[in-house]
Design a protein around this motif. Structure first.
Motif, PDB file in Angstrom:
ATOM      1  N   ALA A 120      -6.319  -2.748 -16.747  1.00  0.00           N
ATOM      2  CA  ALA A 120      -7.215  -3.440 -16.079  1.00  0.00           C
ATOM      3  C   ALA A 120      -6.522  -4.345 -14.822  1.00  0.00           C
ATOM      4  O   ALA A 120      -6.996  -4.516 -13.859  1.00  0.00           O
ATOM      5  N   ILE A 121      -5.113  -4.481 -15.198  1.00  0.00           N
ATOM      6  CA  ILE A 121      -4.449  -5.072 -13.921  1.00  0.00           C
ATOM      7  C   ILE A 121      -3.890  -3.933 -12.986  1.00  0.00           C
ATOM      8  O   ILE A 121      -4.073  -4.112 -11.767  1.00  0.00           O
ATOM      9  N   ALA A 122      -3.536  -2.890 -13.645  1.00  0.00           N
ATOM     10  CA  ALA A 122      -2.902  -1.943 -12.884  1.00  0.00           C
ATOM     11  C   ALA A 122      -3.879  -1.311 -11.432  1.00  0.00           C
ATOM     12  O   ALA A 122      -3.451  -0.693 -10.632  1.00  0.00           O
ATOM     13  N   VAL A 123      -5.052  -1.366 -11.794  1.00  0.00           N
ATOM     14  CA  VAL A 123      -6.029  -0.922 -10.808  1.00  0.00           C
ATOM     15  C   VAL A 123      -6.750  -1.771  -9.958  1.00  0.00           C
ATOM     16  O   VAL A 123      -7.607  -1.691  -9.208  1.00  0.00           O
ATOM     17  N   HIS A 124      -6.315  -3.063 -10.362  1.00  0.00           N
ATOM     18  CA  HIS A 124      -7.147  -4.164  -9.621  1.00  0.00           C
ATOM     19  C   HIS A 124      -6.715  -4.523  -8.259  1.00  0.00           C
ATOM     20  O   HIS A 124      -5.595  -4.358  -8.101  1.00  0.00           O
ATOM     21  N   PRO A 125      -7.741  -4.530  -7.284  1.00  0.00           N
ATOM     22  CA  PRO A 125      -7.036  -4.666  -5.871  1.00  0.00           C
ATOM     23  C   PRO A 125      -6.267  -5.939  -5.463  1.00  0.00           C
ATOM     24  O   PRO A 125      -5.424  -5.748  -4.543  1.00  0.00           O
ATOM     25  N   ARG A 126      -6.422  -6.966  -6.283  1.00  0.00           N
ATOM     26  CA  ARG A 126      -5.606  -8.091  -6.040  1.00  0.00           C
ATOM     27  C   ARG A 126      -3.876  -7.602  -6.308  1.00  0.00           C
ATOM     28  O   ARG A 126      -3.318  -8.025  -5.596  1.00  0.00           O
ATOM     29  N   TRP A 127      -3.997  -7.098  -7.575  1.00  0.00           N
ATOM     30  CA  TRP A 127      -2.699  -6.777  -8.007  1.00  0.00           C
ATOM     31  C   TRP A 127      -1.850  -5.578  -7.137  1.00  0.00           C
ATOM     32  O   TRP A 127      -0.889  -5.611  -6.789  1.00  0.00           O
ATOM     33  N   LEU A 128      -2.762  -4.637  -6.560  1.00  0.00           N
ATOM     34  CA  LEU A 128      -2.486  -3.732  -5.701  1.00  0.00           C
ATOM     35  C   LEU A 128      -2.090  -4.181  -4.326  1.00  0.00           C
ATOM     36  O   LEU A 128      -1.078  -3.574  -3.796  1.00  0.00           O
ATOM     37  N   SER A 129      -2.457  -5.020  -3.777  1.00  0.00           N
ATOM     38  CA  SER A 129      -2.264  -5.768  -2.583  1.00  0.00           C
ATOM     39  C   SER A 129      -0.951  -6.559  -2.867  1.00  0.00           C
ATOM     40  O   SER A 129      -0.267  -6.507  -1.846  1.00  0.00           O
ATOM     41  N   LEU A 130      -0.714  -7.496  -4.027  1.00  0.00           N
ATOM     42  CA  LEU A 130       0.606  -8.040  -4.315  1.00  0.00           C
ATOM     43  C   LEU A 130       1.733  -7.132  -4.348  1.00  0.00           C
ATOM     44  O   LEU A 130       2.793  -7.386  -3.774  1.00  0.00           O
ATOM     45  N   ILE A 131       1.599  -5.882  -4.943  1.00  0.00           N
ATOM     46  CA  ILE A 131       2.777  -5.119  -5.328  1.00  0.00           C
ATOM     47  C   ILE A 131       2.994  -4.046  -4.261  1.00  0.00           C
ATOM     48  O   ILE A 131       4.088  -3.241  -4.230  1.00  0.00           O
ATOM     49  N   ASN A 132       2.076  -4.117  -2.973  1.00  0.00           N
ATOM     50  CA  ASN A 132       2.281  -3.078  -2.123  1.00  0.00           C
ATOM     51  C   ASN A 132       3.840  -3.099  -1.603  1.00  0.00           C
ATOM     52  O   ASN A 132       4.164  -2.059  -1.294  1.00  0.00           O
ATOM     53  N   PRO A 133       4.160  -4.277  -1.162  1.00  0.00           N
ATOM     54  CA  PRO A 133       5.484  -4.208  -0.627  1.00  0.00           C
ATOM     55  C   PRO A 133       6.703  -3.728  -1.417  1.00  0.00           C
ATOM     56  O   PRO A 133       7.667  -3.115  -0.954  1.00  0.00           O
ATOM     57  N   LEU A 134       6.317  -3.850  -2.701  1.00  0.00           N
ATOM     58  CA  LEU A 134       7.586  -3.317  -3.719  1.00  0.00           C
ATOM     59  C   LEU A 134       7.254  -1.583  -3.602  1.00  0.00           C
ATOM     60  O   LEU A 134       8.350  -1.141  -3.714  1.00  0.00           O
ATOM     61  N   ALA A 135       6.126  -1.366  -3.701  1.00  0.00           N
ATOM     62  CA  ALA A 135       5.776   0.137  -3.499  1.00  0.00           C
ATOM     63  C   ALA A 135       6.428   0.978  -2.452  1.00  0.00           C
ATOM     64  O   ALA A 135       7.179   1.840  -2.617  1.00  0.00           O
ATOM     65  N   ARG A 136       6.448   0.158  -1.328  1.00  0.00           N
ATOM     66  CA  ARG A 136       7.052   0.545  -0.180  1.00  0.00           C
ATOM     67  C   ARG A 136       8.591   0.925  -0.368  1.00  0.00           C
ATOM     68  O   ARG A 136       9.321   1.728   0.014  1.00  0.00           O
ATOM     69  N   LEU A 137       8.931  -0.118  -1.032  1.00  0.00           N
ATOM     70  CA  LEU A 137      10.577  -0.037  -1.249  1.00  0.00           C
ATOM     71  C   LEU A 137      11.052   0.878  -2.080  1.00  0.00           C
ATOM     72  O   LEU A 137      11.970   1.660  -2.037  1.00  0.00           O
ATOM     73  N   LEU A 138      10.242   1.155  -3.476  1.00  0.00           N
ATOM     74  CA  LEU A 138      10.432   2.085  -4.545  1.00  0.00           C
ATOM     75  C   LEU A 138      10.383   3.602  -3.956  1.00  0.00           C
ATOM     76  O   LEU A 138      11.049   4.450  -4.423  1.00  0.00           O
ATOM     77  N   SER A 139       9.301   3.873  -3.238  1.00  0.00           N
ATOM     78  CA  SER A 139       8.885   4.941  -2.732  1.00  0.00           C
ATOM     79  C   SER A 139       8.469   5.231  -1.386  1.00  0.00           C
ATOM     80  O   SER A 139       7.319   4.795  -0.899  1.00  0.00           O
ATOM     81  N   PRO A 140       9.367   5.282  -0.358  1.00  0.00           N
ATOM     82  CA  PRO A 140       9.146   5.244   1.152  1.00  0.00           C
ATOM     83  C   PRO A 140       7.912   5.930   1.551  1.00  0.00           C
ATOM     84  O   PRO A 140       7.856   7.361   1.080  1.00  0.00           O
ATOM     85  N   GLY A 141       6.943   5.580   2.221  1.00  0.00           N
ATOM     86  CA  GLY A 141       5.870   6.303   2.785  1.00  0.00           C
ATOM     87  C   GLY A 141       4.628   6.071   1.615  1.00  0.00           C
ATOM     88  O   GLY A 141       3.566   6.351   2.229  1.00  0.00           O
ATOM     89  N   VAL A 142       4.672   5.423   0.509  1.00  0.00           N
ATOM     90  CA  VAL A 142       3.661   5.234  -0.384  1.00  0.00           C
ATOM     91  C   VAL A 142       3.318   3.628  -0.038  1.00  0.00           C
ATOM     92  O   VAL A 142       3.975   2.672  -0.065  1.00  0.00           O
ATOM     93  N   ARG A 143       1.833   3.597  -0.214  1.00  0.00           N
ATOM     94  CA  ARG A 143       1.375   2.226  -0.055  1.00  0.00           C
ATOM     95  C   ARG A 143       0.227   2.196  -1.313  1.00  0.00           C
ATOM     96  O   ARG A 143      -0.140   3.102  -1.542  1.00  0.00           O
ATOM     97  N   THR A 144       0.113   0.801  -1.792  1.00  0.00           N
ATOM     98  CA  THR A 144      -0.693   0.695  -2.877  1.00  0.00           C
ATOM     99  C   THR A 144      -2.313   0.100  -2.125  1.00  0.00           C
ATOM    100  O   THR A 144      -3.187   0.199  -2.868  1.00  0.00           O
ATOM    101  N   ALA A 145      -2.219  -0.377  -0.874  1.00  0.00           N
ATOM    102  CA  ALA A 145      -3.253  -1.194  -0.390  1.00  0.00           C
ATOM    103  C   ALA A 145      -2.811  -0.894   1.233  1.00  0.00           C
ATOM    104  O   ALA A 145      -2.077  -1.097   1.517  1.00  0.00           O
ATOM    105  N   GLY A 146      -4.413  -0.690   1.798  1.00  0.00           N
ATOM    106  CA  GLY A 146      -4.115  -0.609   3.303  1.00  0.00           C
ATOM    107  C   GLY A 146      -5.593  -0.243   3.880  1.00  0.00           C
ATOM    108  O   GLY A 146      -6.480  -0.205   2.936  1.00  0.00           O
ATOM    109  N   THR A 147      -5.476  -0.202   5.311  1.00  0.00           N
ATOM    110  CA  THR A 147      -6.786  -0.207   5.941  1.00  0.00           C
ATOM    111  C   THR A 147      -6.919   1.616   5.865  1.00  0.00           C
ATOM    112  O   THR A 147      -6.173   2.417   6.635  1.00  0.00           O
ATOM    113  N   ALA A 148      -7.892   1.955   5.490  1.00  0.00           N
ATOM    114  CA  ALA A 148      -8.176   3.476   5.209  1.00  0.00           C
ATOM    115  C   ALA A 148      -8.888   4.077   6.394  1.00  0.00           C
ATOM    116  O   ALA A 148      -8.519   5.030   7.064  1.00  0.00           O
TER     117      ALA A 148
END
Length: 219
Positions: A120-148
């Protein structure tokens, strides 16, 4: 139907893979969506030309308003993950000129960590916006939130990651060579997939940031 809240949710799997010849692709296998169960494939050719392989015009219309392609092919798309004859699981894809058979391995290290986060947390937009900077560091090119696309915001909630160990890839009847990393990153939207070929369990949430237009109508 039109999503009254301006939100579309797709649940299933995304597979990302590259090949020695330079062809890179992202396969979506959706178990639940506003269109029911379906599969689609986004392909970037070695030339950089981006193609969408979609099974129906209405599905293609929606995807085209979210991502960017130079060409759209309406073709039967069959994709599934199932047991292989030698044990383990295999991803099979038949979509127009693409044929893929890939051996699926175990969970990645990041996949083991993701399994610890309640879904329930892993798919929540607020969580995904929060961890987006971390996702970019862990996997370059990957984003968890953004303007499609103009008027849409997208979130990728990944709850599992498994390795793609090997693959046989054919494009238009020609062998693409062995499995390779997705380098350079694909350019369909604001986010690529991890460079290492993977099969992700994911919930994709797309939200309208304006009033739905005729392009948001589903049949």
């Amino acid at each position: 139907m039109v999503t009254v809240s301006g939100r579309w949710i797709f649940q299933g799997h995304i597979a990302g893979f590259g090949s020695q010849c330079g062809l890179r692709a992202v396969v979506g296998i959706w178990d639940e969506s506003p269109y029911g169960a379906f599969a689609d494939v986004m392909v970037e050719l070695p030339s950089g030309r981006r193609l969408l392989l979609a099974p129906q015009r209405e599905i293609a219309n929606f995807i085209e308003t979210t991502y960017t392609f130079e060409e759209v092919l309406l073709v039967p798309v069959h994709a599934k993950v199932g047991p292989s004859t030698g044990g383990g699981e295999v991803l099979s894809v038949e979509a127009g000129p693409l044929r893929l058979s890939a051996s699926i391995g175990g969970r990645t290290r990041l996949g083991l960590l993701l399994a610890l986060v309640p879904r329930a947390i892993a798919v929540h937009p607020r969580w995904l916006s929060l961890i987006n900077p971390l996702a970019r560091l862990l996997s370059p090119g990957v984003r968890t939130a953004g303007t499609a696309a103009p008027g849409r915001r997208e979130y990728y909630g990944v709850t599992g990651l498994r390795r793609v160990e090997s693959a046989s890839i054919l494009w238009d009847g020609c062998c693409c060579g062995p499995l390779a990393e997705i380098v350079p990153a694909v350019r369909f939207g604001f986010s690529s997939v991890p460079a290492t070929p993977i099969l992700a369990t994911v919930q994709t949430t797309i939200r309208a940031t304006r009033q739905p237009s005729s392009g948001d109508t589903l049949s």
